[in-house]
Scaffold this motif. Structure first.
Motif, PDB file in Angstrom:
ATOM      1  N   LEU A   1       0.823  -1.206   0.000  1.00 25.27           N
ATOM      2  CA  LEU A   1       0.000   0.000   0.000  1.00 25.27           C
ATOM      3  C   LEU A   1       0.859   1.258   0.000  1.00 25.27           C
ATOM      4  O   LEU A   1       0.508   2.257  -0.646  1.00 25.27           O
ATOM      5  CB  LEU A   1      -0.925  -0.010   1.219  1.00 25.27           C
TER       6      LEU A   1
ATOM      7  N   GLY B   1       0.635   3.471  -3.186  1.00 23.46           N
ATOM      8  CA  GLY B   1      -0.296   4.529  -2.827  1.00 23.46           C
ATOM      9  C   GLY B   1       0.274   5.928  -2.807  1.00 23.46           C
ATOM     10  O   GLY B   1      -0.419   6.862  -2.412  1.00 23.46           O
TER      11      GLY B   1
ATOM     12  N   GLY C   1      -9.860  -3.008   6.011  1.00 20.21           N
ATOM     13  CA  GLY C   1      -9.716  -1.615   5.587  1.00 20.21           C
ATOM     14  C   GLY C   1      -9.423  -0.684   6.750  1.00 20.21           C
ATOM     15  O   GLY C   1      -8.558   0.203   6.654  1.00 20.21           O
ATOM     16  N   VAL C   2     -10.109  -0.882   7.869  1.00 23.32           N
ATOM     17  CA  VAL C   2      -9.871  -0.051   9.056  1.00 23.32           C
ATOM     18  C   VAL C   2      -8.465  -0.290   9.606  1.00 23.32           C
ATOM     19  O   VAL C   2      -7.770   0.649  10.005  1.00 23.32           O
ATOM     20  CB  VAL C   2     -10.940  -0.340  10.123  1.00 23.32           C
TER      21      VAL C   2
ATOM     22  N   CYS D   1      -5.831  -1.238   7.908  1.00 27.61           N
ATOM     23  CA  CYS D   1      -4.852  -0.620   7.002  1.00 27.61           C
ATOM     24  C   CYS D   1      -4.810   0.888   7.187  1.00 27.61           C
ATOM     25  O   CYS D   1      -3.721   1.493   7.124  1.00 27.61           O
ATOM     26  CB  CYS D   1      -5.188  -0.980   5.555  1.00 27.61           C
ATOM     27  N   GLU D   2      -5.964   1.508   7.408  1.00 28.02           N
ATOM     28  CA  GLU D   2      -5.970   2.953   7.650  1.00 28.02           C
ATOM     29  C   GLU D   2      -5.203   3.297   8.926  1.00 28.02           C
ATOM     30  O   GLU D   2      -4.473   4.292   8.975  1.00 28.02           O
ATOM     31  CB  GLU D   2      -7.405   3.457   7.744  1.00 28.02           C
ATOM     32  N   ARG D   3      -5.370   2.484   9.961  1.00 28.11           N
ATOM     33  CA  ARG D   3      -4.649   2.721  11.213  1.00 28.11           C
ATOM     34  C   ARG D   3      -3.145   2.584  11.011  1.00 28.11           C
ATOM     35  O   ARG D   3      -2.354   3.390  11.531  1.00 28.11           O
ATOM     36  CB  ARG D   3      -5.141   1.730  12.279  1.00 28.11           C
TER      37      ARG D   3
ATOM     38  N   LEU E   1      -1.517   2.827   8.064  1.00 31.49           N
ATOM     39  CA  LEU E   1      -1.036   3.854   7.129  1.00 31.49           C
ATOM     40  C   LEU E   1      -0.887   5.209   7.808  1.00 31.49           C
ATOM     41  O   LEU E   1      -0.063   6.026   7.384  1.00 31.49           O
ATOM     42  CB  LEU E   1      -1.996   3.969   5.942  1.00 31.49           C
ATOM     43  N   ALA E   2      -1.667   5.456   8.849  1.00 32.57           N
ATOM     44  CA  ALA E   2      -1.523   6.717   9.580  1.00 32.57           C
ATOM     45  C   ALA E   2      -0.132   6.832  10.186  1.00 32.57           C
ATOM     46  O   ALA E   2       0.461   7.921  10.208  1.00 32.57           O
ATOM     47  CB  ALA E   2      -2.590   6.811  10.665  1.00 32.57           C
TER      48      ALA E   2
END
Length: 264
Positions: free
Chosen positions: A141, A145, A239-240, A242-244, A246-247
């Motif tokens: 990602l 990304g 998804g949640v 990965c967002e955590r 990626l932050a």
């Protein structure tokens, strides 16, 4: 070409060689620790070639160099050691989001009972399919990304914040790295907490059902339900997660800047 002329050319190239060597000394630990520059997956020759290319770029294009000339081999050795120590700190900080993903996956597999060590206590190893999967997914990602250039830019801009030979091994820098490591561990636990709660809930329900109906053998259903239920929650919440994760990667550029401020 005479030996005297060759000696003069080498003397002229001396500052460039020293600068490239010091840049490489800082980047080598980063390349071995951070997966974006190779990490454990890339061959050693590839990582060393990348380090040499970046070091030449920093010297020839960015103009990174020492403010004062090196007077003796002892001074050069001390500078190389300082760059290695600071590069190790930078590599550890840059690898923390990816280590958090791996820790979270291992935490998940520990509660689900799907790791090789849990399934085969004698012959099993400490491998974790979920941990490696989240680790590789986060790397993919970041690379695809658009965050990869930002992370590499933060690593290279660190040479402008902390110049060659300017690193000071202070207590504040060490405590800063320790705090970041603790934050990465907390992130890994937070990633695995929902699946761990689901596994504990399954155990609780199986225990109450066994007490309510002792004639039914429900103990054998606990492990399959933990594996299937935890896998379903992981699939729905990927998804949640990965967002955590990626932050943490998005904050790397500012984190590396703060590390440089504390280390000079």
């Amino acid at each position: 070409m005479s030996w005297s002329l060759l000696g003069e050319q080498l003397e002229l190239l001396g500052p460039d060689i020293v600068a490239v060597a010091l840049c490489a000394a800082r980047l080598v630990p980063v390349a071995f620790l951070c997966p974006l520059l190779g990490g454990q997956a890339a061959p050693t020759t590839v990582k060393l070639s990348l380090v040499l290319s970046l070091s030449l770029f920093l010297r020839l294009v960015a103009g990174v160099g020492l403010s004062t000339p090196v007077e003796s081999p002892l001074v050069l050795g001390a500078l190389v050691l300082k760059e290695l120590v600071y590069g190790t700190s930078v590599g550890l900080v840059a690898a923390l989001p990816f280590d958090a993903a791996r820790m979270g996956g291992r935490f998940i597999d520990l509660f689900r009972g799907t790791s090789a060590e849990a399934s085969l206590p004698v012959a099993g190893s400490r491998e974790s399919a979920t941990g490696d999967g989240l680790y590789q997914l986060l790397v993919m990602l970041v690379v695809t990304g658009g965050l990869f250039p930002a992370v590499v830019s933060g690593l290279l801009r660190g040479f402008g914040v902390v110049g060659l030979g300017a690193f000071v091994p202070s207590e504040s820098a060490a405590l800063f790295v320790v705090r970041l490591a603790g934050g990465a561990m907390a992130t890994g636990l937070a990633v695995g907490a929902p699946i761990a709660a689901a596994a504990l809930a399954v155990d609780c329900l199986m225990g109450m059902a066994s007490r309510a109906a002792p004639q039914m053998n429900l103990q054998e259903l606990g492990a399959p339900l933990r594996i299937l239920g935890g896998g379903a929650i992981l699939w729905l919440g990927i998804g949640v997660l990965c967002e955590r994760l990626l932050a943490g990667v998005m904050d790397l550029e500012g984190t590396l800047l703060l590390l440089g401020e504390a280390a000079r």
